[in-house]
Design an enzyme around this catalytic site. Structure first.
Site, PDB file in Angstrom:
ATOM      1  NE  ARG A   1      28.612  20.849  15.758  1.00 21.96           N
ATOM      2  CZ  ARG A   1      28.843  21.065  16.987  1.00 21.96           C
ATOM      3  NH1 ARG A   1      27.920  21.178  17.937  1.00 21.96           N
ATOM      4  NH2 ARG A   1      30.123  21.548  17.308  1.00 21.96           N
TER       5      ARG A   1
ATOM      6  CG  ASP B   1      32.488  19.898  15.172  1.00 21.57           C
ATOM      7  OD1 ASP B   1      32.145  20.314  13.939  1.00 21.57           O
ATOM      8  OD2 ASP B   1      32.294  20.731  16.225  1.00 21.57           O
TER       9      ASP B   1
ATOM     10  N   GLY C   1      33.971  29.856  20.516  1.00 20.78           N
ATOM     11  CA  GLY C   1      34.975  29.129  20.480  1.00 20.78           C
ATOM     12  C   GLY C   1      35.826  29.490  19.314  1.00 20.78           C
TER      13      GLY C   1
ATOM     14  N   GLY D   1      31.363  33.755  14.180  1.00 22.98           N
ATOM     15  CA  GLY D   1      30.848  35.514  14.675  1.00 22.98           C
ATOM     16  C   GLY D   1      31.898  36.496  14.655  1.00 22.98           C
TER      17      GLY D   1
END
Length: 395
Positions: A85, A142, A206, A325
């Site tokens: 990543r 990303d 985030g 989350g």
């Protein structure tokens, strides 16, 4: 084919060994506090867990533990590729790429755009190249998913020279997660992704929302940095660009102090004065804490407004996807958000929404436009993209 997925932070290294096709994951690990005397790596081998201290506190030492774990499982020779990543690829990469010296140099040139993340990503790549010199290694960015945005979405109304000379434009983030949940939503809806218009909401510490049409990002709420957009755990999201100048004059704060506060002391934490943890905020709000109640209301208000805006970008909305989350676990946030989006045709199924927590996803509406909860899996997406890149690129 086993693929090793590596995700390096400024003081951490997360790894997972996956089968890209099935998602089987026999080994995961997280090295934390790298660079300190307290560095250690937690290893999960399915039913077995353990912690290994890292006296040197280095990425290479963490990779040494990883190699030993692979040997213990008898899988070291079965690893076919390593996927990394990488937070920021600027506007140079619109897809995962095999890592070469030229690719590494471009990642270095993007350090000013991601000064906390790209150096750590590079350190992890260099350690992995030393540990697995014989394997193909792939960078999964990303930002790459959002490179399909048109100029009308990614350009800022600022002097053109800022764009041409300094790369000042909207890049977007969480692209790996948005791409994964879009694919999974299409599978759950039994629809072809190329025919779907989706809004995906990645809600964690985030947060970002993306308009996805035909599997491509048309717009997203984060911008040049991950500070733009929604209210987040500790980030402010959108504020008046005149705010730093005002605080510098009135409060005597430096630009660095203001930037740090907007990133680390704002958002849900700043509004509530309590916490950035949504579970704790919901409990405080239910107990009558007015600051917590206001923080939740502002979070949902801004989220719903952004989702509606993304639906306008798409022209039609086939489904809304919650992930991350908060998105996966807060039935309260989902219900409050859908209540504000009645004009888009959502009909909440309260029972299904209440059950969609702790890894249980699915459709949470009873009619109208579907809203879904999809559990994100960035590691599996990186493994998939790595396998595709290795298969499609020359050796």
């Amino acid at each position: 084919m086993w693929t090793l997925v590596v995700n390096c932070g400024s003081s951490s290294l997360k790894f997972a060994l996956l089968n890209p096709a099935t998602g089987e994951t026999p080994l995961t690990g997280l090295a934390e506090r790298l660079g300190s005397d307290l560095a250690a790596v937690r290893v999960d081998r399915g039913e077995e867990r353990g912690t290994v201290p890292l006296p040197q506190g280095s990425y290479s030492e963490a990779f040494g533990v990883l190699l030993a774990e692979l040997d213990a499982l008898g899988l070291r020779q079965e690893v076919r590729a390593v996927g990394h990543r990488v937070v920021h690829g600027g506007d140079r990469f619109n897809a995962p790429v095999r890592i070469t010296p030229e690719v590494l140099e471009v990642i270095r040139t993007c350090i000013p755009l991601a000064p906390l993340h790209n150096p750590a990503n590079l350190a992890g790549i260099e350690a992995a190249l030393a540990a697995f010199p014989e394997l193909p290694q792939v960078a999964v960015f990303d930002t790459a998913f959002h490179q399909s945005m048109p100029p009308v979405a990614y350009r800022y109304a600022v002097p053109t020279v800022w764009y041409t000379c300094y790369g000042v434009r909207r890049y977007g983030f969480h692209g790996i997660s948005h791409a994964y949940v879009a694919e999974e939503a299409a599978r759950l809806l039994a629809r072809d992704l190329t025919d779907l218009s989706l809004v995906t909401a990645h809600l964690g510490n985030g947060c970002s929302v993306t308009a996805v049409q035909g599997g491509r990002s048309l717009d997203t709420s984060m911008g040049l940095t991950p500070l733009e957009g929604l209210v987040m755990g500790t980030r402010s999201g959108d504020v008046d660009p005149g705010l730093p100048d005002y605080l510098a004059r009135e409060a005597g704060l430096t630009l660095a102090e203001i930037t740090a506060a907007l990133n680390r002391e704002s958002g849900l934490l700043g509004l509530s004065g309590l916490t950035n943890d949504m579970r704790e905020l919901e409990a405080a709000a239910a107990g009558g804490n007015t600051n917590a109640q206001l923080a939740l209301e502002i979070f949902v208000y801004r989220l719903a407004k952004t989702i509606a805006g993304m639906a306008t970008v798409l022209g039609r909305l086939d489904a809304l996807v919650f992930t991350g989350g908060i998105g996966e676990n807060s039935a309260t946030v989902r219900a409050a958000t859908l209540a504000r989006l009645g004009l888009l045709g959502f009909q909440l199924d309260a029972a299904a929404n209440a059950q969609a927590v702790r890894g249980q996803g699915g459709v949470i509406t009873s009619g109208g436009v579907p809203a879904l909860v999809v559990n994100t899996n960035e590691e599996r997406m990186i493994a998939r993209e790595t396998a595709r890149a290795v298969k499609g690129a020359p050796a």
